[in-house]
Design an enzyme around this catalytic site. Structure first.
Site, mmCIF file in Angstrom:
data_model
loop_
_atom_site.group_PDB
_atom_site.id
_atom_site.type_symbol
_atom_site.label_atom_id
_atom_site.label_comp_id
_atom_site.label_asym_id
_atom_site.label_seq_id
_atom_site.Cartn_x
_atom_site.Cartn_y
_atom_site.Cartn_z
ATOM 1 N N ASN A 32 -15.721 -9.979 -18.196
ATOM 2 C CA ASN A 32 -16.532 -10.688 -17.201
ATOM 3 C C ASN A 32 -17.381 -9.647 -16.485
ATOM 4 O O ASN A 32 -16.881 -8.910 -15.637
ATOM 5 C CB ASN A 32 -15.613 -11.430 -16.225
ATOM 6 C CG ASN A 32 -16.399 -12.078 -15.093
ATOM 7 O OD1 ASN A 32 -17.630 -12.120 -15.126
ATOM 8 N ND2 ASN A 32 -15.686 -12.578 -14.089
ATOM 9 N N LYS A 79 -19.747 -10.141 -14.415
ATOM 10 C CA LYS A 79 -20.184 -10.555 -13.074
ATOM 11 C C LYS A 79 -21.689 -10.287 -12.914
ATOM 12 O O LYS A 79 -22.431 -10.456 -13.877
ATOM 13 C CB LYS A 79 -19.326 -9.849 -12.010
ATOM 14 C CG LYS A 79 -17.817 -10.053 -12.309
ATOM 15 C CD LYS A 79 -16.892 -9.663 -11.196
ATOM 16 C CE LYS A 79 -15.460 -9.944 -11.629
ATOM 17 N NZ LYS A 79 -14.476 -9.675 -10.589
ATOM 18 N N HIS A 92 -14.045 -19.468 -11.637
ATOM 19 C CA HIS A 92 -13.660 -18.104 -11.244
ATOM 20 C C HIS A 92 -13.459 -18.060 -9.730
ATOM 21 O O HIS A 92 -14.175 -18.745 -8.985
ATOM 22 C CB HIS A 92 -14.736 -17.106 -11.674
ATOM 23 C CG HIS A 92 -14.276 -15.687 -11.512
ATOM 24 N ND1 HIS A 92 -14.324 -15.041 -10.300
ATOM 25 C CD2 HIS A 92 -13.719 -14.832 -12.389
ATOM 26 C CE1 HIS A 92 -13.813 -13.826 -10.451
ATOM 27 N NE2 HIS A 92 -13.444 -13.666 -11.707
ATOM 28 N N GLU A 143 -14.391 -16.085 -7.559
ATOM 29 C CA GLU A 143 -15.607 -15.763 -6.788
ATOM 30 C C GLU A 143 -16.492 -17.004 -6.647
ATOM 31 O O GLU A 143 -17.190 -17.165 -5.643
ATOM 32 C CB GLU A 143 -16.338 -14.580 -7.445
ATOM 33 C CG GLU A 143 -15.567 -13.276 -7.201
ATOM 34 C CD GLU A 143 -15.664 -12.243 -8.304
ATOM 35 O OE1 GLU A 143 -16.576 -12.320 -9.136
ATOM 36 O OE2 GLU A 143 -14.796 -11.335 -8.317
ATOM 37 N N GLU A 151 -5.678 -15.317 -12.466
ATOM 38 C CA GLU A 151 -6.230 -14.149 -11.783
ATOM 39 C C GLU A 151 -5.823 -14.196 -10.310
ATOM 40 O O GLU A 151 -6.486 -14.871 -9.509
ATOM 41 C CB GLU A 151 -7.755 -14.149 -11.885
ATOM 42 C CG GLU A 151 -8.272 -14.089 -13.307
ATOM 43 C CD GLU A 151 -9.690 -13.521 -13.369
ATOM 44 O OE1 GLU A 151 -9.846 -12.452 -13.962
ATOM 45 O OE2 GLU A 151 -10.608 -14.124 -12.799
ATOM 46 N N GLY A 184 -10.600 -6.625 -8.417
ATOM 47 C CA GLY A 184 -11.466 -5.583 -7.890
ATOM 48 C C GLY A 184 -10.798 -4.698 -6.851
ATOM 49 O O GLY A 184 -11.466 -3.925 -6.162
ATOM 50 N N SER A 228 -7.782 -6.316 -12.040
ATOM 51 C CA SER A 228 -7.597 -4.863 -12.152
ATOM 52 C C SER A 228 -6.916 -4.442 -13.462
ATOM 53 O O SER A 228 -6.115 -3.510 -13.470
ATOM 54 C CB SER A 228 -6.843 -4.318 -10.936
ATOM 55 O OG SER A 228 -7.615 -4.503 -9.755
#
Ligand code: 13P
Length: 250
Positions: free
Chosen positions: A10, A12, A96, A98, A168, A174, A214
């Site tokens: 991904n 992003k 996702h 985000e 996730e 991150g 991560s």
């Protein structure tokens, strides 16, 4: 039941088409002949067509990071399932964290997108996971169950085969703070049990559940070595061809 792992990148909001091409040129030789796992790249929308062309003839697949549920219409800034397919992509991420966090994507929106992806024969990678406060409050299981129940509403067992789930934990994205293999396995079992409750054990035991948060070359084998973990959704460490290839070769 053995499930073929999917290792997914991904990207992003990183990489121009030129940078994406550079990545693919460096990456393909590093994974040539690798058949143990499926590999997919999720570039930004402006690089998608470029990536589809660059991976043509290899086993590496490409998809969108987000797709709208409507067939078409006045949805400024959005991309439809037909647009995704027209450029030759095959996959999409859905929900996702985000998107949930910054763009108000709810379980209901995730569910509508999932129905649309399946209708169009697109492989959906449905993302879910708890935030830190939920984990600390002991709410992880109930959050995951609610997300799965919402995502899979109205999906029948005979529609479900293409669906991939990505667990996730938001606190691991991150942050460099990875879930331990034990934590990931425990969460995957909760998700799989909920899928079994909704769609039956046969569907649940065939469905791939990826881990994301991560994932790096250094921790990939301890996570992916777990039978319950059917692949990885990789952010930061997927931006460089050699580190993503190292994860593929865990
Ligand atoms: P990182 O690998 O950078 O933690 O991102 C994970 C992720 O969000 C993949 O979708």
């Amino acid at each position: 039941m053995s499930r073929k792992a999917l290792i997914a990148a991904n990207w992003k909001m990183y990489k121009t088409p030129a940078e994406a091409t550079q990545f693919v040129e460096a990456f393909l030789p590093l994974v040539a002949g690798h058949s143990r796992d499926e590999i997919a790249l999720f570039p930004s929308v402006t690089s998608l067509a470029t990536v589809v062309l660059a991976v043509a003839g290899s086993k590496v697949m490409a998809g969108l990071q987000n797709m709208h549920f409507a067939e078409e219409g006045a949805y400024t800034g959005e991309t439809s399932a037909s647009m995704l397919k027209a450029v030759g992509a095959t996959h999409t991420l859905i929900g996702h964290s985000e998107r949930r966090q910054y763009f108000n994507e709810t379980d209901e929106v995730v569910n509508r997108k999932l129905h649309t992806a399946l209708k169009h024969g697109i492989v959906p990678v449905v993302c879910l996971g708890e935030v830190l406060a939920e984990r600390e409050a002991g709410e992880t299981a109930s959050v995951l169950k609610a997300q799965i129940t919402g995502a899979l509403a109205g999906i029948s067992a005979d529609q479900a085969a293409p669906i991939v789930i990505a667990y996730e934990p938001v606190w691991a994205i991150g942050t460099g703070r990875t879930a331990t293999p034990e934590m990931a396995v425990e969460a995957h079992r909760i998700v799989r049990a909920e899928i079994a409750r909704m769609l039956g054990t046969e569907v649940a035991s065939a469905m791939r559940i990826l881990y994301g948060g991560s994932v790096k070359p250094e921790n990939a084998s301890s996570l992916l070595g777990e039978e319950e973990i059917d692949g990885a959704l990789v952010g930061g460490a997927s931006l460089k061809a050699d580190s993503f290839a190292a994860i593929v070769h865990y």
